[in-house]
Design an enzyme around this catalytic site. Structure first.
Site, PDB file in Angstrom:
ATOM      1  N   HIS A 219       0.811  -1.215   0.000  1.00 60.31           N
ATOM      2  CA  HIS A 219       0.000   0.000   0.000  1.00 60.31           C
ATOM      3  C   HIS A 219       0.851   1.275   0.000  1.00 60.31           C
ATOM      4  CE1 HIS A 219      -4.269  -1.603   0.911  1.00 60.31           C
ATOM      5  NE2 HIS A 219      -3.613  -2.366   0.084  1.00 60.31           N
ATOM      6  N   SER A 223      -0.850  -0.787  -5.982  1.00 61.23           N
ATOM      7  CA  SER A 223      -0.750  -1.935  -6.890  1.00 61.23           C
ATOM      8  C   SER A 223      -0.146  -1.519  -8.219  1.00 61.23           C
ATOM      9  CB  SER A 223      -2.135  -2.506  -7.163  1.00 61.23           C
ATOM     10  OG  SER A 223      -2.544  -3.291  -6.089  1.00 61.23           O
ATOM     11  N   LYS A 247     -15.445  -6.741  -7.579  1.00 57.94           N
ATOM     12  CA  LYS A 247     -14.711  -7.669  -8.444  1.00 57.94           C
ATOM     13  C   LYS A 247     -14.078  -8.795  -7.616  1.00 57.94           C
ATOM     14  CE  LYS A 247     -11.423  -7.604 -12.240  1.00 57.94           C
ATOM     15  NZ  LYS A 247     -10.564  -6.792 -13.089  1.00 57.94           N
ATOM     16  N   ASP A 248     -13.524  -8.438  -6.443  1.00 56.27           N
ATOM     17  CA  ASP A 248     -12.951  -9.467  -5.563  1.00 56.27           C
ATOM     18  C   ASP A 248     -14.051 -10.400  -5.064  1.00 56.27           C
ATOM     19  OD1 ASP A 248     -10.251  -8.879  -5.663  1.00 56.27           O
ATOM     20  OD2 ASP A 248     -10.333  -7.430  -4.033  1.00 56.27           O
ATOM     21  N   GLU A 291       3.260 -34.198  -1.334  1.00 52.54           N
ATOM     22  CA  GLU A 291       2.055 -33.665  -1.963  1.00 52.54           C
ATOM     23  C   GLU A 291       2.420 -32.977  -3.280  1.00 52.54           C
ATOM     24  OE1 GLU A 291      -0.525 -35.105  -0.520  1.00 52.54           O
ATOM     25  OE2 GLU A 291      -1.566 -33.331   0.222  1.00 52.54           O
TER      26      GLU A 291
END
Ligand code: HEM
Length: 434
Positions: A219, A223, A247-248, A291
């Site tokens: 921040h 971004s 959107k998220d 895994e």
């Protein structure tokens, strides 16, 4: 980032004014997830994966804490306690499947998040601290997942712990002592199971702390975006709330749909059937595999089959395996191109996709038996992996001819010569001041 046009938090309710003076949490939320945080208007769905990682971390912590209420970290009863969770505890089967598949979903999300960073040069200044903290988070995540897999105390848990802790014995002079110290014995047993449980419970909270730093560091510059061009004017951004919250929210819905499909319809597809056999130190499985998310690194470990003078093959494998992740710390300095986004770097783009294929090949070999042709293919793919980071990337970033960049984010979105009105807040939305 406080862009000069970022909206300021102005509480109107007397209680919120009081709270803002004493403990300004609503201001923090407004400035980091709300209308006070302008975000590049062109970020695409690949920028949803950070939030998805937070969702995965939350699922893992919530399901894990409840599982721990029923799990017993004792070698005599650990396997049975997991079976009892599956059969006797109300909704226990769901808790366990949600947690085990949650780990896989987390790694899918994180690998996409990391490769998004590779493609769009998110590791470059001014976001190098975000990246470095991300690599630390990834290492913590791998340690947490490894220790979690040991807890059901099945055959793969036991032998996986044996192989992975055994790697430390390759370290000259102190290796054997270190191996014993890590396990609290000569082989995995009660002491190892207890400490792995303790650390498996602790590390997710350390990861939460590292994620807070990660987002804090993000921040400060704000971004990046698919063009890699910096934000210049207000019209290059839109407020995080309500646009990116929506959107998220959509991305979280789509993710939960796929994740529930995995949990409810294919809960054992990604696990190994041998882990439904209780741990037996007297019977080594024919084929010990970790895994799926460890396979590329496991292939690099196994690619070293010959001693090199006095350096044992095992030591080289261990060093190579750890270096395969540690090299990511140096990304901001290995890639020296001033252009961030792969969209404007035609040569880089080809090598990026070659790396994706290379990692997929390593993954395939890591999950296959340690026999030919997989060993030879792993050797070639491991060599290419290091070539990419240490040779190709530095050279490409100095010699490549890049495509012309748009002059601004707005131009990239609307086309040349167009101008956009700044996108403010909608006239009304829940939570907005009237
Ligand atoms: C628990 C794991 C993680 C969480 C919860 C997390 C969370 C986030 C969030 C919320 C964002 C902002 C939204 C976005 O850009 O997607 C972000 C950005 C970023 N993350 Fe992560 N992250 C995690 C792991 C990682 C890892 C392992 C790396 C790299 C090795 C990484 C590198 C980055 C970078 C470089 C950005 C800035 C991207 C840009 O603006 O271009 N993160 N992260």
């Amino acid at each position: 980032m406080s862009f000069p046009w970022a909206k300021e938090y102005k509480p109107s309710h007397p209680f919120m004014v009081y709270l803002d003076e004493k403990l300004p949490v609503p201001r923090l939320v407004y400035n980091s997830l709300g209308a006070g945080y302008p975000v590049p208007r062109n970020i695409n769905y690949l920028w949803n994966f950070g939030i998805l990682a937070i969702v995965c971390l939350t699922i893992q912590i919530v399901t894990g804490v409840v599982l721990a209420m029923h799990y017993a970290a004792n070698e005599a009863v650990a396997f049975g306690s997991v079976e009892s969770i599956m059969r006797d505890v109300n909704w226990g089967w769901l808790l366990r499947y949600a947690h085990a598949n949650g780990a896989s979903a987390f790694f899918v999300v994180i690998y996409i998040h990391i490769f998004r960073g590779f493609y769009f040069g998110s590791y470059k200044p001014p976001r190098e601290m975000v990246w470095l903290l991300g690599v630390v988070i990834f290492l913590l995540l791998m340690a947490t997942a490894f220790m979690g897999y040991v807890l059901p105390w099945g055959q793969m848990s036991y032998w996986g712990a044996q192989v992975i802790t055994g790697l430390f014995s390759a370290i000259p002079l102190i290796g054997n002592a270190l191996h014993e110290w890590l396990l609290g014995g000569f082989a995995p047993g009660n002491a190892a199971l207890n400490r792995f449980f303790s650390l498996h419970y602790l590390l997710p909270f350390v990861i939460v702390g590292a994620v807070v730093l990660h987002i804090w560091a993000l921040h400060i510059p704000g971004s990046s975006n698919p063009t890699g061009v910096d934000v210049k004017t207000e019209s290059d951004t839109i407020p995080f709330f309500p646009y990116f919250i929506a959107k998220d929210g959509w991305a979280v819905g789509a993710f939960l749909f796929l994740y529930c499909g995995l949990v409810f319809f294919f809960p054992n597809a990604l696990g190994h059937p041998d882990n439904y056999i209780p741990a037996n130190p007297m019977s080594t499985p024919a084929h010990i595999v970790p895994e799926w998310y460890f396979w590329p690194f496991y292939a690099i470990l196994r690619a070293f089959t010959q001693d090199f003078f006095f350096v044992p093959a095992k030591l080289m494998g261990v060093l190579a395996m750890f270096s395969a992740i540690l090299v990511w710390f140096f990304m901001p300095w290995l890639d020296r191109s001033p252009i961030r986004s792969g969209n404007y770097r035609p040569l880089f783009r080809k090598f990026f996709w070659a790396l994706v294929v290379d990692v997929a090949v390593l993954g395939y070999c890591g999950g296959s038996p340690a026999a030919e042709p997989y060993v030879m293919i792993s050797q070639i793919a491991a060599m290419y992996y290091f070539l990419h980071f240490f040779v190709i990337l530095p050279i490409v970033s100095t010699i490549e001819k890049t495509d012309p960049l748009p002059s601004s984010i707005t131009e990239a979105v609307l086309g040349h010569g167009e101008s956009a009105a700044p996108v403010g807040l909608p006239d009304s939305a829940p939570g907005l001041p009237a």
